[in-house]
Motif scaffolding. Structure first.
Motif, PDB file in Angstrom:
ATOM      1  N   MET A 123       0.794  -1.026  -0.027  1.00 53.79           N
ATOM      2  CA  MET A 123       0.202  -0.046  -0.041  1.00 53.79           C
ATOM      3  C   MET A 123       0.787   1.167   0.039  1.00 53.79           C
ATOM      4  N   GLU A 124       1.173   1.479  -1.251  1.00 52.18           N
ATOM      5  CA  GLU A 124       2.393   2.752  -1.139  1.00 52.18           C
ATOM      6  C   GLU A 124       1.572   3.955  -0.791  1.00 52.18           C
ATOM      7  N   ILE A 125       0.361   4.177  -1.126  1.00 55.18           N
ATOM      8  CA  ILE A 125      -0.380   5.451  -0.628  1.00 55.18           C
ATOM      9  C   ILE A 125      -0.190   5.703   0.694  1.00 55.18           C
ATOM     10  N   ASN A 126      -0.159   4.771   1.784  1.00 52.06           N
ATOM     11  CA  ASN A 126       0.025   5.041   2.983  1.00 52.06           C
ATOM     12  C   ASN A 126       1.481   5.538   3.326  1.00 52.06           C
ATOM     13  N   ASN A 127       2.508   4.899   2.629  1.00 57.38           N
ATOM     14  CA  ASN A 127       3.586   5.353   2.936  1.00 57.38           C
ATOM     15  C   ASN A 127       3.884   6.866   2.164  1.00 57.38           C
ATOM     16  N   THR A 128       3.317   7.267   1.118  1.00 57.80           N
ATOM     17  CA  THR A 128       3.431   8.380   0.556  1.00 57.80           C
ATOM     18  C   THR A 128       2.708   9.626   1.586  1.00 57.80           C
ATOM     19  N   ALA A 166       6.199  10.223  15.874  1.00 56.62           N
ATOM     20  CA  ALA A 166       5.914   9.218  14.920  1.00 56.62           C
ATOM     21  C   ALA A 166       4.438   9.299  14.096  1.00 56.62           C
ATOM     22  N   VAL A 167       4.586   9.020  12.889  1.00 56.38           N
ATOM     23  CA  VAL A 167       3.334   9.071  12.137  1.00 56.38           C
ATOM     24  C   VAL A 167       3.008   7.891  11.568  1.00 56.38           C
ATOM     25  N   SER A 168       1.852   7.361  11.920  1.00 61.71           N
ATOM     26  CA  SER A 168       1.158   5.961  11.549  1.00 61.71           C
ATOM     27  C   SER A 168      -0.071   6.014  10.814  1.00 61.71           C
ATOM     28  N   ILE A 169      -0.736   5.109  10.169  1.00 61.98           N
ATOM     29  CA  ILE A 169      -1.897   5.135   9.655  1.00 61.98           C
ATOM     30  C   ILE A 169      -2.381   3.634  10.056  1.00 61.98           C
ATOM     31  N   SER A 170      -3.727   3.715  10.448  1.00 62.22           N
ATOM     32  CA  SER A 170      -4.184   2.370  11.040  1.00 62.22           C
ATOM     33  C   SER A 170      -5.873   2.371  10.591  1.00 62.22           C
ATOM     34  N   GLU A 171      -6.386   1.083  10.890  1.00 61.84           N
ATOM     35  CA  GLU A 171      -7.554   0.737  10.869  1.00 61.84           C
ATOM     36  C   GLU A 171      -8.285   1.218   9.581  1.00 61.84           C
ATOM     37  N   GLY A 172      -7.533   0.856   8.619  1.00 57.51           N
ATOM     38  CA  GLY A 172      -7.898   1.352   7.076  1.00 57.51           C
ATOM     39  C   GLY A 172      -9.420   0.466   6.781  1.00 57.51           C
ATOM     40  N   GLN A 173     -10.073   1.284   6.264  1.00 57.29           N
ATOM     41  CA  GLN A 173     -11.493   0.478   5.633  1.00 57.29           C
ATOM     42  C   GLN A 173     -11.745   1.008   4.407  1.00 57.29           C
ATOM     43  N   SER A 174     -12.044  -0.007   3.512  1.00 57.62           N
ATOM     44  CA  SER A 174     -12.652   0.616   2.231  1.00 57.62           C
ATOM     45  C   SER A 174     -13.943   1.052   2.176  1.00 57.62           C
ATOM     46  N   VAL A 175     -14.236   2.327   1.588  1.00 59.32           N
ATOM     47  CA  VAL A 175     -15.642   2.769   1.686  1.00 59.32           C
ATOM     48  C   VAL A 175     -16.315   3.049   0.480  1.00 59.32           C
ATOM     49  N   ASP A 176     -15.570   2.748  -0.685  1.00 59.25           N
ATOM     50  CA  ASP A 176     -15.933   2.872  -2.177  1.00 59.25           C
ATOM     51  C   ASP A 176     -14.900   2.284  -2.847  1.00 59.25           C
ATOM     52  N   ILE A 203      -9.866   3.072  -5.140  1.00 59.29           N
ATOM     53  CA  ILE A 203     -10.395   2.465  -3.847  1.00 59.29           C
ATOM     54  C   ILE A 203     -10.381   4.000  -2.956  1.00 59.29           C
ATOM     55  N   THR A 204     -11.441   4.097  -2.062  1.00 61.45           N
ATOM     56  CA  THR A 204     -11.495   5.366  -1.308  1.00 61.45           C
ATOM     57  C   THR A 204     -11.402   4.460   0.119  1.00 61.45           C
ATOM     58  N   TRP A 205     -10.183   5.014   0.746  1.00 63.80           N
ATOM     59  CA  TRP A 205     -10.006   4.333   2.260  1.00 63.80           C
ATOM     60  C   TRP A 205     -10.558   5.443   3.216  1.00 63.80           C
TER      61      TRP A 205
END
Length: 150
Positions: A1-6, A58-68, A74-76
């Protein structure tokens, strides 16, 4: 999931540019993409001569859910967490609050991470102490939405 890293990289870039003192020094010693496995902390006996990662963010992303989702994108909907680490002293909450306010000056209600985010709203905050490590933390959490091309 390159978008999260970006997204993490862009948020860190924006925080680096925004968390500057009046003298031009950074308010933060170290920025981490994601949660760090190790943080160097100063020895209290001789703080001046020790290498330290603190204060850290620290910067993190979690609890991703697809909504569309369709054939092209894909919209997360996820949680963006900015965790601030400071050496745990008697007034660490006050110092965490002060640095947290500086973070909130960067991550405003109109924040888009240079066009990567469609939505960024405050979600929650949480203070914590580590029983084994000499730091206190403040987590600032944001609800975010973004689109990933597939």
């Amino acid at each position: 999931m390159e978008i999260n890293n970006t997204i993490r990289e862009q948020v860190i870039s924006d925080l680096k540019a925004g968390l500057i003192t009046e003298t031009g020094d950074s308010m933060v010693a170290t920025f981490f993409r994601g949660n760090p496995a190790f943080i160097a902390v100063p020895e209290f006996e001789d703080e001046e001569d020790n290498e330290s990662d603190i204060p850290a963010v620290a910067v993190s992303i979690s609890e991703g859910q697809s909504v569309d989702e369709d054939f092209e994108e894909i919209t997360w909907r996820s949680i963006l967490t900015i965790r601030i680490y400071l050496v745990d002293k008697n007034n660490v909450d006050q110092e965490l609050d002060a640095l947290g306010e500086e973070v909130l000056k960067v991550i405003t209600k109109h924040y888009t991470a240079n066009g990567l985010l469609d939505l960024c709203n405050r979600h929650s905050f949480d203070y914590a102490r580590d029983e084994e490590q000499p730091w206190g933390t403040l987590d600032l959490a944001f609800n975010i939405e973004y689109t990933e091309e597939v």
